[in-house]
Write a protein that holds these residues in place. Structure first.
Motif, short mmCIF file in Angstrom:
data_model
loop_
_atom_site.label_atom_id
_atom_site.label_comp_id
_atom_site.label_asym_id
_atom_site.label_seq_id
_atom_site.Cartn_x
_atom_site.Cartn_y
_atom_site.Cartn_z
N GLY A 9 17.67 -83.69 -6.64
CA GLY A 9 18.34 -84.82 -7.25
C GLY A 9 17.42 -85.74 -8.00
N ALA A 10 16.16 -85.85 -7.54
CA ALA A 10 15.21 -86.74 -8.23
C ALA A 10 14.97 -86.30 -9.66
N TRP A 12 17.27 -84.62 -11.53
CA TRP A 12 18.52 -84.74 -12.29
C TRP A 12 18.98 -86.19 -12.47
N PHE A 13 18.77 -87.02 -11.46
CA PHE A 13 19.34 -88.37 -11.46
C PHE A 13 18.25 -89.42 -11.32
N THR A 15 17.37 -93.18 -10.82
CA THR A 15 17.89 -94.46 -10.37
C THR A 15 16.80 -95.50 -10.57
N ARG A 25 28.44 -95.65 -7.00
CA ARG A 25 27.33 -95.05 -7.74
C ARG A 25 27.89 -94.58 -9.09
N TYR A 27 27.30 -92.60 -12.42
CA TYR A 27 26.51 -91.57 -13.08
C TYR A 27 26.73 -91.68 -14.59
N ALA A 53 22.93 -94.21 -11.79
CA ALA A 53 22.16 -92.95 -11.73
C ALA A 53 22.25 -92.30 -13.11
N ALA A 82 23.91 -80.17 -8.53
CA ALA A 82 23.04 -81.32 -8.27
C ALA A 82 23.83 -82.48 -7.69
N LEU A 83 25.02 -82.69 -8.22
CA LEU A 83 25.87 -83.79 -7.76
C LEU A 83 26.28 -83.61 -6.31
N ASP A 86 23.80 -84.92 -4.10
CA ASP A 86 23.46 -86.33 -4.31
C ASP A 86 24.51 -87.28 -3.74
N ASP A 88 26.81 -89.32 -1.38
CA ASP A 88 26.48 -89.79 -0.03
C ASP A 88 27.63 -90.49 0.66
#
Length: 260
Positions: A9-10, A12-13, A15, A25, A27, A53, A82-83, A86, A88
């Protein structure tokens, strides 16, 4: 098959300002040739109850070593994976401009097809499928000059890029890949069942005034069109207005069921 481990995720997204206690969140998906940096200021423009994100597609900036996607379905599949890693449990929403709107739309449809949690809001900007006019010549067959002329129809590149061959050589591969993604799209007018709001530039040469209102035909819950002065990249000048409108709509949806 995706091109890399989509669970990272780091990658792809991005923050810029982590807000783990935020209720939602958001996107945000960049335009063709763009990057997560397009939304660098959005975290500052949105209230503390929204965490931004920014999606970073392969082939640019810190992901330049990873080949850019040239097929929309494969790209959406990778973002989807990826989503999944991510999310949560918080509510989430999508905003996309131009190619980013297309990706956010198809991602929403993919979630819908699987019966997965849906975004609280799909916000689309600068792209509407019925106005999509693919080039009859494949992007790969265009010379740099021909391709840049095509890019100019969308508003072009900044002069500091087009006037610097070194910078241009860095930008062109991802830009060509992104245009290949968009050029290969065939619109099916599929409807989404989550709320949708549309944004656009009143003088966008690719769409025309009011064209984004056609999203009403794709949404069971269309919240209307917010049209602002400017062309295809009106968002550069009016990001604050769009962010404020999004924040208001996300607050309104906060009373809805928790998603994720």
């Amino acid at each position: 098959m995706v091109q890399e481990n989509a669970g990272l995720g780091a990658a792809w997204f991005h923050t810029g300002r982590a807000r783990p206690d935020a209720a939602c969140r958001l996107y945000v998906f960049h335009h063709a040739g763009g990057s997560a940096a397009t939304y660098a200021r959005w975290a500052q423009m949105l209230p503390d109850d929204v965490e931004v994100a920014a999606v970073q597609l392969p082939g640019r900036q810190n992901r330049r070593s990873t080949p850019a996607f040239t097929d929309l379905d494969t790209l959406v599949e990778a973002v989807y994976e990826a989503l999944e890693g991510d999310l949560d449990g918080r509510r989430f929403a999508f905003f996309g401009h131009s190619m980013g709107a297309l990706i956010a739309y198809r991602l929403t449809l993919a979630l819908q097809k699987d019966g997965a949690p849906a975004p609280a809001l799909l916000a689309v900007s600068g792209w509407e499928g019925s106005a999509h006019r693919p080039s009859p010549v494949p992007v790969a067959q265009l010379s740099d000059e021909e391709f840049l002329a095509r890019v100019a129809e969308f508003g072009g590149l900044p002069p500091e890029v087009t006037g610097n061959r070194e910078l241009l050589d860095l930008v062109l591969p991802a830009l060509r890949a992104d245009f290949t993604v968009v050029n290969g799209y065939t619109d099916d007018r599929a409807r989404v069942d989550c709320p949708v709001v549309a944004y656009g530039g009143a003088s966008d040469p690719l769409l025309g005034a009011g064209a984004m209102g056609a999203w009403a035909d794709r949404a069971d819950a269309f919240q209307g069109l917010n049209e602002l002065p400017g062309g295809h990249f009106y968002l550069y000048e009016h990001a604050m207005a769009v962010a404020a409108d999004l924040a208001r709509r996300l607050r309104r949806s906060a009373a809805g069921p928790r998603r994720g």
